[in-house]
Design an enzyme around this catalytic site. Sequence first.
Site, PDB file in Angstrom:
ATOM      1  N   ARG A 142       0.879  -1.177   0.000  1.00 30.41           N
ATOM      2  CA  ARG A 142       0.000   0.000   0.000  1.00 30.41           C
ATOM      3  C   ARG A 142       0.910   1.218   0.000  1.00 30.41           C
ATOM      4  NH1 ARG A 142      -5.412   1.105   3.406  1.00 30.41           N
ATOM      5  NH2 ARG A 142      -6.049  -0.348   1.775  1.00 30.41           N
ATOM      6  N   HIS A 192      -7.342   0.582  -6.593  1.00 24.62           N
ATOM      7  CA  HIS A 192      -7.494  -0.358  -5.473  1.00 24.62           C
ATOM      8  C   HIS A 192      -8.114  -1.653  -6.026  1.00 24.62           C
ATOM      9  CE1 HIS A 192      -7.624  -1.742  -1.494  1.00 24.62           C
ATOM     10  NE2 HIS A 192      -8.540  -0.976  -0.951  1.00 24.62           N
ATOM     11  N   GLN A 252      -9.891  -4.330  -3.796  1.00 26.09           N
ATOM     12  CA  GLN A 252     -11.218  -3.916  -3.341  1.00 26.09           C
ATOM     13  C   GLN A 252     -12.260  -4.187  -4.423  1.00 26.09           C
ATOM     14  OE1 GLN A 252     -12.102  -2.466  -0.207  1.00 26.09           O
ATOM     15  NE2 GLN A 252     -14.076  -3.072  -1.030  1.00 26.09           N
ATOM     16  N   ASP A 311     -17.631   6.240  -1.442  1.00 23.19           N
ATOM     17  CA  ASP A 311     -16.390   6.116  -0.665  1.00 23.19           C
ATOM     18  C   ASP A 311     -16.176   7.457   0.022  1.00 23.19           C
ATOM     19  OD1 ASP A 311     -13.928   5.287   0.354  1.00 23.19           O
ATOM     20  OD2 ASP A 311     -12.847   5.547  -1.541  1.00 23.19           O
ATOM     21  N   CYS A 343     -16.381   0.629   0.436  1.00 28.45           N
ATOM     22  CA  CYS A 343     -15.177  -0.160   0.746  1.00 28.45           C
ATOM     23  C   CYS A 343     -14.799  -0.069   2.222  1.00 28.45           C
ATOM     24  CB  CYS A 343     -14.021   0.293  -0.140  1.00 28.45           C
ATOM     25  SG  CYS A 343     -13.493   1.997   0.181  1.00 28.45           S
ATOM     26  N   ARG A 369     -13.258  -9.508   1.190  1.00 27.55           N
ATOM     27  CA  ARG A 369     -11.848  -9.170   0.949  1.00 27.55           C
ATOM     28  C   ARG A 369     -10.972 -10.400   1.192  1.00 27.55           C
ATOM     29  NH1 ARG A 369     -10.025  -3.919   1.147  1.00 27.55           N
ATOM     30  NH2 ARG A 369      -8.156  -4.897   0.285  1.00 27.55           N
TER      31      ARG A 369
HETATM   32  N1   CP Z   1     -11.228  -0.920   2.145  1.00 26.89           N
HETATM   33  C1   CP Z   1      -9.966  -0.933   2.576  1.00 26.89           C
HETATM   34  O1   CP Z   1      -9.024  -1.121   1.811  1.00 26.89           O
HETATM   35  O2   CP Z   1      -9.820  -0.757   3.918  1.00 26.89           O
HETATM   36  P1   CP Z   1      -8.464  -0.524   4.707  1.00 26.89           P
HETATM   37  O3   CP Z   1      -7.996   0.859   4.393  1.00 26.89           O
HETATM   38  O4   CP Z   1      -8.870  -0.658   6.149  1.00 26.89           O
HETATM   39  O5   CP Z   1      -7.467  -1.562   4.292  1.00 26.89           O
HETATM   40  N1  NVA Z   2     -10.267   6.155  -1.212  1.00 29.50           N
HETATM   41  C1  NVA Z   2      -9.869   5.724   0.111  1.00 29.50           C
HETATM   42  C2  NVA Z   2      -9.982   4.243   0.227  1.00 29.50           C
HETATM   43  C3  NVA Z   2      -9.595   3.671   1.563  1.00 29.50           C
HETATM   44  C4  NVA Z   2      -9.700   2.187   1.597  1.00 29.50           C
HETATM   45  C5  NVA Z   2      -8.437   6.199   0.356  1.00 29.50           C
HETATM   46  O1  NVA Z   2      -7.600   6.107  -0.547  1.00 29.50           O
HETATM   47  O2  NVA Z   2      -8.172   6.675   1.458  1.00 29.50           O
END
Ligand code: CP
Ligand code: NVA
Length: 311
Positions: free
Chosen positions: A110, A137, A140, A229, A268, A296
């Site tokens: 990430r 993502h 997701q 989101d 998500c 997930r």
């Molecule tokens: N939806 C998602 O990726 O959640 P996290 O940020 O908690 O991993």
């Molecule tokens: N769009 C959000 C998703 C978190 C899972 C972010 O990038 O923070």
Amino acid sequence: MTGPRHFLNLADAGPEGLRTILAEARRRKSARAGRPKGAADDGAPLSGHVLAAIFEKPSTRTRLSFDLAMRQLGGSTITLAAQDLQLGRGETIEDTARVLSRFVDAVVIRAHAHADVAAFAQAAAIPVINGLTELSHPCQAVADLMTVEERLDRPVTGTRWAWLGDGNNVAHSLIEAAGLLGLALRLAVPEGYDPDPGVLATARARGGDVRVVRDPAAAVLGADVVVTDTWVSMGDSGAEARIRAMTPYQVNPMLMAAARPGAIFLHCLPAHRGKEVTDTVIDGPQSAVWDEAENRVHAQKAILLWLFGRL
Ligand code: CP
Ligand code: NVA
């Protein structure tokens, strides 16, 4: 010699790979129903395999679901905060990728910059997974597609989806899905927060029925799925302006009533209740968000098996 498979975007799997992944995720989910969460699947197909999970930003679901996925497949996970690595002191991404390729069997990252994950994958001799970047993502999106197929009990191809709010990373992966699997997607996004034009163009070139509109009611009309989101993603600036611009895009009972009766609500998570979604919607009967979160784990397992050429 061909390199390892990676999963940086949905297109890495292509339509066929995605269909295979979705089928495997659902098959594995039902095959282990009722087992303790840490118990291995039959055959423990990734026994002895190690995944490194590297996080530059916070995570609840991605972190836990990859760990559980590896346990259930018979393998294990080493989770690392990026700032604890020598990367933060100037060791290059490429050298880190070369070293990790000698220690572990796959890496999920990430990161703030998608280009960093791409550079890591380029130098790695093992599969690399995008665990969220500013661009996309994909993990997701697999869980979202799985959740909708599970609820509707039919393939997502031909279904209508409405996205509300920010044209962000999660939206980008659903736009990609629209191009790859043939779902119709309407994104209601305020001016200035449109999805990436390149992501839109690629999905449309693949035949994706994707349109950006300004009117939330127009986007949800006839929708089987309503998705939103956070309005302020990790790393975003200008929170106040974002919230002001996106307030008309809140998913509330009135908006849900304009979609198809029984339309599925997805998010998500983490959710900002009272902002992009009301309690009544996220806690209501049309919400599939807890299944989506659970999925997930099942999705990650299928992605890992696909990466290792086990499907
Ligand atoms: N939806 C998602 O990726 O959640 P996290 O940020 O908690 O991993
Ligand atoms: N769009 C959000 C998703 C978190 C899972 C972010 O990038 O923070």
